[in-house]
Design a protein around this motif. Structure first.
Motif, PDB file in Angstrom:
ATOM      1  N   GLY A 101       0.832  -1.192   0.000  1.00  0.00           N
ATOM      2  CA  GLY A 101       0.000   0.000   0.000  1.00  0.00           C
ATOM      3  C   GLY A 101       0.869   1.245   0.000  1.00  0.00           C
ATOM      4  N   SER A 102       0.444   2.289  -0.725  1.00  0.00           N
ATOM      5  CA  SER A 102       1.298   3.452  -0.918  1.00  0.00           C
ATOM      6  C   SER A 102       1.074   4.565   0.085  1.00  0.00           C
ATOM      7  CB  SER A 102       1.077   4.025  -2.323  1.00  0.00           C
ATOM      8  OG  SER A 102      -0.255   4.491  -2.446  1.00  0.00           O
ATOM      9  N   ARG A 103      -0.135   4.715   0.602  1.00  0.00           N
ATOM     10  CA  ARG A 103      -0.429   5.888   1.423  1.00  0.00           C
ATOM     11  C   ARG A 103       0.301   5.841   2.746  1.00  0.00           C
ATOM     12  NH1 ARG A 103      -5.169   7.257   4.564  1.00  0.00           N
ATOM     13  NH2 ARG A 103      -5.990   5.227   3.951  1.00  0.00           N
ATOM     14  N   VAL A 104       0.240   4.698   3.421  1.00  0.00           N
ATOM     15  CA  VAL A 104       0.937   4.535   4.692  1.00  0.00           C
ATOM     16  C   VAL A 104       1.535   3.136   4.716  1.00  0.00           C
ATOM     17  CG1 VAL A 104       0.770   4.509   7.196  1.00  0.00           C
ATOM     18  CG2 VAL A 104      -0.670   6.065   5.888  1.00  0.00           C
ATOM     19  N   LEU A 105       2.835   3.026   4.837  1.00  0.00           N
ATOM     20  CA  LEU A 105       3.456   1.705   4.956  1.00  0.00           C
ATOM     21  C   LEU A 105       3.029   1.057   6.262  1.00  0.00           C
ATOM     22  CD1 LEU A 105       7.074   2.352   3.687  1.00  0.00           C
ATOM     23  CD2 LEU A 105       5.235   1.193   2.504  1.00  0.00           C
ATOM     24  N   LYS A 106       2.757  -0.242   6.218  1.00  0.00           N
ATOM     25  CA  LYS A 106       2.279  -0.947   7.400  1.00  0.00           C
ATOM     26  C   LYS A 106       3.315  -0.890   8.526  1.00  0.00           C
ATOM     27  CE  LYS A 106      -0.083  -4.201   4.361  1.00  0.00           C
ATOM     28  NZ  LYS A 106       0.557  -3.740   3.122  1.00  0.00           N
ATOM     29  N   LYS A 107       4.564  -0.923   8.188  1.00  0.00           N
ATOM     30  CA  LYS A 107       5.626  -0.870   9.191  1.00  0.00           C
ATOM     31  C   LYS A 107       6.860  -0.264   8.550  1.00  0.00           C
ATOM     32  CE  LYS A 107       6.818  -5.654   8.075  1.00  0.00           C
ATOM     33  NZ  LYS A 107       6.998  -7.016   8.593  1.00  0.00           N
ATOM     34  N   PRO A 108       7.767   0.313   9.331  1.00  0.00           N
ATOM     35  CA  PRO A 108       8.956   0.929   8.741  1.00  0.00           C
ATOM     36  C   PRO A 108       9.834  -0.111   8.059  1.00  0.00           C
ATOM     37  CG  PRO A 108       9.161   0.785  11.128  1.00  0.00           C
ATOM     38  CD  PRO A 108       7.751   0.415  10.800  1.00  0.00           C
ATOM     39  N   MET A 109      10.454   0.284   6.953  1.00  0.00           N
ATOM     40  CA  MET A 109      11.357  -0.590   6.232  1.00  0.00           C
ATOM     41  C   MET A 109      12.792  -0.137   6.484  1.00  0.00           C
ATOM     42  SD  MET A 109       9.262  -2.670   4.906  1.00  0.00           S
ATOM     43  CE  MET A 109      10.361  -3.599   3.834  1.00  0.00           C
ATOM     44  N   TYR A 110      13.711  -1.085   6.461  1.00  0.00           N
ATOM     45  CA  TYR A 110      15.105  -0.806   6.784  1.00  0.00           C
ATOM     46  C   TYR A 110      15.995  -1.162   5.591  1.00  0.00           C
ATOM     47  CZ  TYR A 110      13.484  -0.262  11.563  1.00  0.00           C
ATOM     48  OH  TYR A 110      12.819   0.167  12.689  1.00  0.00           O
ATOM     49  N   GLN A 111      16.898  -0.237   5.261  1.00  0.00           N
ATOM     50  CA  GLN A 111      17.817  -0.422   4.144  1.00  0.00           C
ATOM     51  C   GLN A 111      19.163  -0.909   4.654  1.00  0.00           C
ATOM     52  OE1 GLN A 111      17.399   0.244   0.586  1.00  0.00           O
ATOM     53  NE2 GLN A 111      19.185  -1.084   0.773  1.00  0.00           N
ATOM     54  N   ALA A 112      19.626  -2.021   4.118  1.00  0.00           N
ATOM     55  CA  ALA A 112      20.970  -2.503   4.434  1.00  0.00           C
ATOM     56  C   ALA A 112      21.950  -1.905   3.427  1.00  0.00           C
ATOM     57  CB  ALA A 112      21.010  -4.020   4.381  1.00  0.00           C
ATOM     58  N   ALA A 113      23.157  -1.599   3.890  1.00  0.00           N
ATOM     59  CA  ALA A 113      24.134  -0.959   3.015  1.00  0.00           C
ATOM     60  C   ALA A 113      25.543  -1.228   3.533  1.00  0.00           C
ATOM     61  CB  ALA A 113      23.875   0.541   2.933  1.00  0.00           C
ATOM     62  N   ILE A 114      26.511  -1.019   2.654  1.00  0.00           N
ATOM     63  CA  ILE A 114      27.930  -1.136   3.028  1.00  0.00           C
ATOM     64  C   ILE A 114      28.601   0.208   2.815  1.00  0.00           C
ATOM     65  CG2 ILE A 114      30.134  -2.201   2.453  1.00  0.00           C
ATOM     66  CD1 ILE A 114      28.759  -4.727   1.774  1.00  0.00           C
ATOM     67  N   SER A 115      29.303   0.672   3.828  1.00  0.00           N
ATOM     68  CA  SER A 115      30.039   1.930   3.710  1.00  0.00           C
ATOM     69  C   SER A 115      31.171   1.764   2.701  1.00  0.00           C
ATOM     70  CB  SER A 115      30.611   2.339   5.067  1.00  0.00           C
ATOM     71  OG  SER A 115      31.507   3.427   4.916  1.00  0.00           O
ATOM     72  N   ARG A 116      31.238   2.639   1.728  1.00  0.00           N
ATOM     73  CA  ARG A 116      32.277   2.552   0.703  1.00  0.00           C
ATOM     74  C   ARG A 116      33.660   2.868   1.269  1.00  0.00           C
ATOM     75  NH1 ARG A 116      29.789   5.036  -4.937  1.00  0.00           N
ATOM     76  NH2 ARG A 116      28.213   3.418  -5.237  1.00  0.00           N
ATOM     77  N   SER A 117      33.717   3.670   2.309  1.00  0.00           N
ATOM     78  CA  SER A 117      35.013   4.061   2.874  1.00  0.00           C
ATOM     79  C   SER A 117      35.582   3.025   3.824  1.00  0.00           C
ATOM     80  CB  SER A 117      34.879   5.405   3.600  1.00  0.00           C
ATOM     81  OG  SER A 117      33.933   5.302   4.652  1.00  0.00           O
ATOM     82  N   SER A 118      34.695   2.381   4.639  1.00  0.00           N
ATOM     83  CA  SER A 118      35.179   1.446   5.655  1.00  0.00           C
ATOM     84  C   SER A 118      34.857  -0.011   5.360  1.00  0.00           C
ATOM     85  CB  SER A 118      34.587   1.813   7.019  1.00  0.00           C
ATOM     86  OG  SER A 118      33.180   1.621   7.010  1.00  0.00           O
ATOM     87  N   GLY A 119      33.877  -0.239   4.487  1.00  0.00           N
ATOM     88  CA  GLY A 119      33.467  -1.610   4.198  1.00  0.00           C
ATOM     89  C   GLY A 119      32.594  -2.217   5.285  1.00  0.00           C
ATOM     90  N   VAL A 120      32.180  -1.405   6.274  1.00  0.00           N
ATOM     91  CA  VAL A 120      31.343  -1.889   7.365  1.00  0.00           C
ATOM     92  C   VAL A 120      29.888  -1.967   6.904  1.00  0.00           C
ATOM     93  CG1 VAL A 120      30.544  -1.441   9.721  1.00  0.00           C
ATOM     94  CG2 VAL A 120      32.907  -0.927   9.080  1.00  0.00           C
TER      95      VAL A 120
END
Length: 332
Positions: free
Chosen positions: A271-290
């Motif tokens: 659904g677009s108006r209100v997400l049912k729950k918050p979503m989390y983005q996983a990522a890797i730091s380009r500088s540290s690799g963490v």
């Protein structure tokens, strides 16, 4: 001596069955985990796609105060966000060949709009060399249309705003049911509960009928391309349908991915108006690799210039369990 022989005989006979059984259990566990991963990937993709539907370049086209559901959908941004997240979660973000293969497993995507819906499907056409190619095409907007026994026509929306044609007076009226019910003699507009029931049934039946047609068409196109898998419309619960037509959103079907000795077959709704729950983005730091994760609304601070985006998770706990460290918006 005889007992020893019996024990050895028993071991020789039973042991292969025990090994095979253990292998089957291990394979089944792997399949279950893989299905769960695919489910999470598709759910994240439709959530991102559905949220992007309401991202308009012109602010005046965003949802107004009159109705939170009266939103102009941005089909292009929605489908781009959907496939971007899907590619990332399936590990083919930089692999164009893999992207093409993955898209073959998505026969139909439907966008449920405020006053109608659009279906993305594969169509055949002839290119400049007169060769047949397959490309994805959006359908025209399909309205939530209804006609009663008196010949009156109504076009519904996701709330009680309606466009009505009264046959006996050859007259069109448009507005919220309570505003126009006394201006026409159409029976359906006189009763709130009946109107709501027919409105929902009409929208669901209209979408279901079209999806069946488009699934059949997807099979025809796929078979001419040499595919062996047959796309089918899954059984969708009434509760799921109710969620589908409560808000502008996106529904995607992913089918035919080989998984063990069978095939993956599922759908997801966002659904677009209100997400049912918050979503989390996983990522890797380009500088540290963490490896980090953060709420998706923080993307403006943790940009792709500094981080390589990876999977999307439905909870911070799931991201942390996968080995990511949390960043808050205040950490920048």
């Amino acid at each position: 001596m005889k007992i020893t022989k019996l024990v050895l005989f028993f071991i020789f006979i039973i042991f292969p069955f025990l090994v095979v059984n253990q292998m089957n259990i291990t394979d089944q566990r792997k399949i279950t985990l893989l299905k769960a991963r695919y489910d999470a990937a598709i759910n994240a993709a439709v959530d991102d796609g559905a949220f992007a539907l309401i991202t308009n370049e012109i602010q005046a086209l965003e949802a107004g105060y009159e109705s939170g559901k009266r939103i102009r959908t941005n089909l292009q941004r929605g489908i781009e966000a959907f496939f971007h997240t899907l590619y990332t979660n399936f590990g083919v973000r930089e692999d164009q060949v893999g992207q093409g293969i993955l898209r073959d497993f998505v026969p139909v995507v439907i966008v449920i709009g405020y006053d109608g819906y659009f279906i993305l499907s594969k169509e055949e056409y002839r290119n400049a060399k007169n060769e047949i190619e397959v490309k994805e095409v959006w359908s025209e907007k399909k309205m939530y249309a209804y006609q009663d026994v008196q010949g009156n026509s109504l076009s519904f929306t996701l709330d009680d705003y309606v466009t009505a044609y009264e046959k006996s007076k050859n007259m069109w009226k448009e507005g919220y049911r309570t505003d126009i019910q006394n201006e026409v003699t159409i029976p359906l507009l006189q009763n709130k509960d009946t109107f709501e029931q027919i409105r929902r049934i009409t929208i669901v039946n209209s979408i279901q009928t079209e999806l069946e047609l488009y699934m059949n068409h997807a099979n025809e196109v796929a078979k001419r391309s040499g595919a062996a898998y047959t796309f089918t419309l899954p059984t969708i619960s009434q509760e799921e349908w109710n969620n589908t037509i409560d808000d502008v959103g996106m529904m995607a079907f992913v089918q035919g991915i080989p998984i063990g000795k069978s095939y993956y077959n599922n759908y997801a709704l966002g659904g677009s108006r209100v997400l049912k729950k918050p979503m989390y983005q996983a990522a890797i730091s380009r500088s540290s690799g963490v490896k980090f994760f953060f709420r998706k609304e923080c993307k403006g601070k943790f940009t792709s210039a500094d981080y390589d985006y990876l999977e999307t998770y439905g909870s911070g706990q799931a991201a942390a369990k996968a080995g990511y460290r949390q960043l808050s918006c205040a950490n920048q």
